[in-house]
Write a protein that holds these residues in place. Structure first.
Motif, short mmCIF file in Angstrom:
data_model
loop_
_atom_site.label_atom_id
_atom_site.label_comp_id
_atom_site.label_asym_id
_atom_site.label_seq_id
_atom_site.Cartn_x
_atom_site.Cartn_y
_atom_site.Cartn_z
N ARG A 164 44.67 63.33 64.18
CA ARG A 164 45.75 62.48 63.67
C ARG A 164 45.28 61.04 63.45
NH1 ARG A 164 48.77 60.86 60.32
NH2 ARG A 164 50.59 59.60 60.89
N LEU A 165 44.47 60.53 64.38
CA LEU A 165 43.92 59.19 64.20
C LEU A 165 43.10 59.11 62.91
CD1 LEU A 165 42.66 58.30 67.81
CD2 LEU A 165 44.90 57.88 66.81
N ALA A 166 42.30 60.14 62.66
CA ALA A 166 41.48 60.17 61.45
C ALA A 166 42.35 60.19 60.20
CB ALA A 166 40.56 61.38 61.48
N GLU A 167 43.42 60.97 60.23
CA GLU A 167 44.34 61.00 59.09
C GLU A 167 44.96 59.63 58.85
OE1 GLU A 167 47.19 63.92 60.12
OE2 GLU A 167 45.83 65.64 59.86
N TRP A 168 45.33 58.96 59.92
CA TRP A 168 45.95 57.64 59.80
C TRP A 168 44.98 56.64 59.20
CZ3 TRP A 168 45.30 52.65 61.40
CH2 TRP A 168 46.42 51.80 61.31
N ALA A 170 42.45 57.27 57.26
CA ALA A 170 42.22 57.60 55.85
C ALA A 170 43.38 57.14 54.98
CB ALA A 170 42.00 59.10 55.69
N SER A 171 44.60 57.26 55.48
CA SER A 171 45.78 56.93 54.66
C SER A 171 46.13 55.45 54.69
CB SER A 171 46.99 57.75 55.12
OG SER A 171 47.31 57.47 56.47
N HIS A 172 45.86 54.76 55.82
CA HIS A 172 46.23 53.35 55.93
C HIS A 172 45.07 52.41 55.61
CE1 HIS A 172 49.62 55.17 57.99
NE2 HIS A 172 50.25 54.01 57.90
N GLY A 173 43.86 52.95 55.63
CA GLY A 173 42.71 52.18 55.17
C GLY A 173 42.40 50.90 55.92
N PRO A 174 42.47 50.88 57.28
CA PRO A 174 42.07 49.65 57.97
C PRO A 174 40.60 49.35 57.72
CG PRO A 174 42.25 51.49 59.53
CD PRO A 174 42.79 51.96 58.22
N ARG A 175 40.29 48.08 57.49
CA ARG A 175 38.92 47.69 57.16
C ARG A 175 38.44 46.62 58.15
NH1 ARG A 175 36.49 49.08 52.56
NH2 ARG A 175 37.65 50.39 51.09
N PRO A 176 37.79 47.05 59.23
CA PRO A 176 37.25 46.05 60.15
C PRO A 176 36.29 45.12 59.43
CG PRO A 176 37.11 48.27 61.08
CD PRO A 176 37.49 48.42 59.64
N ASP A 177 36.30 43.83 59.82
CA ASP A 177 35.35 42.91 59.19
C ASP A 177 34.04 42.86 59.96
OD1 ASP A 177 36.41 41.70 61.40
OD2 ASP A 177 36.98 39.83 60.41
N ARG A 178 34.00 43.43 61.15
CA ARG A 178 32.77 43.51 61.93
C ARG A 178 32.71 44.89 62.57
NH1 ARG A 178 35.09 38.52 63.34
NH2 ARG A 178 33.87 36.70 62.69
N LEU A 179 31.86 45.74 62.09
CA LEU A 179 31.73 47.08 62.67
C LEU A 179 30.27 47.41 62.89
CD1 LEU A 179 33.14 49.73 63.56
CD2 LEU A 179 32.77 50.58 61.24
N HIS A 180 29.92 47.69 64.13
CA HIS A 180 28.58 48.14 64.47
C HIS A 180 28.68 49.57 64.96
CE1 HIS A 180 26.34 44.05 64.84
NE2 HIS A 180 27.29 43.98 63.93
N VAL A 181 27.85 50.42 64.39
CA VAL A 181 27.91 51.86 64.67
C VAL A 181 26.60 52.29 65.31
CG1 VAL A 181 28.18 54.16 63.67
CG2 VAL A 181 29.43 52.21 62.69
N LEU A 182 26.70 53.03 66.41
CA LEU A 182 25.54 53.60 67.06
C LEU A 182 25.63 55.12 66.93
CD1 LEU A 182 23.99 52.42 70.40
CD2 LEU A 182 24.10 54.84 69.83
N SER A 183 24.55 55.74 66.46
CA SER A 183 24.55 57.19 66.21
C SER A 183 23.36 57.84 66.92
CB SER A 183 24.45 57.46 64.70
OG SER A 183 24.28 58.84 64.44
#
Length: 244
Positions: A164-168, A170-183
């Motif tokens: 549900r979080l993923a659906e939200w 995708a539909s609301h399109g929040p765009r963080p201005d600072r995102l660091h991703v560790l994979s």
């Protein structure tokens, strides 16, 4: 490690099932940098999220922590499902509390255009066991059918909320201005390509870092986590905080 303490709050959200070594490493890294770690829960259910109750109480808890902490800096961080929670909240704390927010997500899949992510919500017990086994989960627990059934049930329940979080998002399109991703390079459940896709949902600073290990960070990934957190902190400077 950063030469100067980074006063503020690091808000940590767990993966499905809660806890784990990744969350512990986040908390430890926060303390070493002078940040106050604040471990919060993901939404309890889809209704808890959709009703706004989870956001309301979470923003309130963050606000109380910020009021008690010098510096006013907020960093939102999460592992897997917890990263989705952090992204969902990005517009909440920054807007309601008035301080800059950076976001750090660890092995968190970016939803596709339809809001889908790799999920355990429909996996049978044995397939969940395979995912957990690759991540180093104790074999004796996975071999116990009753214990596995209990673990799998809890993970599926959390995965429904993560969906549900993923659906939200995708539909609301929040765009963080600072995102660091560790994979994690060896994460078979959330491949790096799904983490890299966050690039298209970030309005400003985006960093993707690969770490040794799988879905949960072990000791080999701790040093990488430290560097990623330092990198995020440098994008949220005291001068920015003073102008918020």
């Amino acid at each position: 490690m950063s030469e100067h303490p980074a006063a503020g709050v690091l808000v940590c959200f767990p993966a499905a099932g809660g806890g784990g070594t990744t969350l512990a490493q986040l908390r430890d890294a926060a303390v070493r940098r002078g940040l106050t770690p604040l471990a919060l829960s993901n939404a309890d259910s889809v209704d808890d999220f959709d009703s706004g109750r989870w956001r309301e109480r979470t923003v309130s808890e963050i606000g109380r922590a910020v009021d008690r902490t010098p510096g006013g800096r907020i960093v939102l961080a999460g592992h897997s499902m917890g990263g989705l929670s952090a992204v969902c909240l990005h517009s909440g704390p920054g807007a309601r509390i008035g301080t800059p927010s950076g976001v750090l997500v660890i092995n968190t899949p970016c939803p596709d255009s339809s809001g889908r992510i790799p999920t355990m919500s429909h996996l049978p017990d044995r397939e969940i066991a395979q995912v957990l086994a690759h991540d180093g989960f104790p074999k004796e627990l996975l071999d116990d059918e009753d214990m596995l059934a209990e673990i799998a049930h809890g993970l599926r329940a959390d995965a429904v909320v993560a969906d549900r979080l993923a659906e939200w998002i995708a539909s609301h399109g929040p765009r963080p201005d600072r995102l660091h991703v560790l994979s994690g390079r060896d994460d078979r459940f959330i491949p790096t390509a799904r983490c890299a896709a966050w690039r298209d949902r970030v309005s400003g600073d985006f960093q993707l870092t690969l770490a040794p290990g799988g879905h949960s960070l072990d000791g080999t990934g701790a040093a990488v986590l430290e560097r990623v957190l330092d990198g995020l902190l440098t994008t949220t400077t005291p001068s920015e905080e003073g102008q918020a």
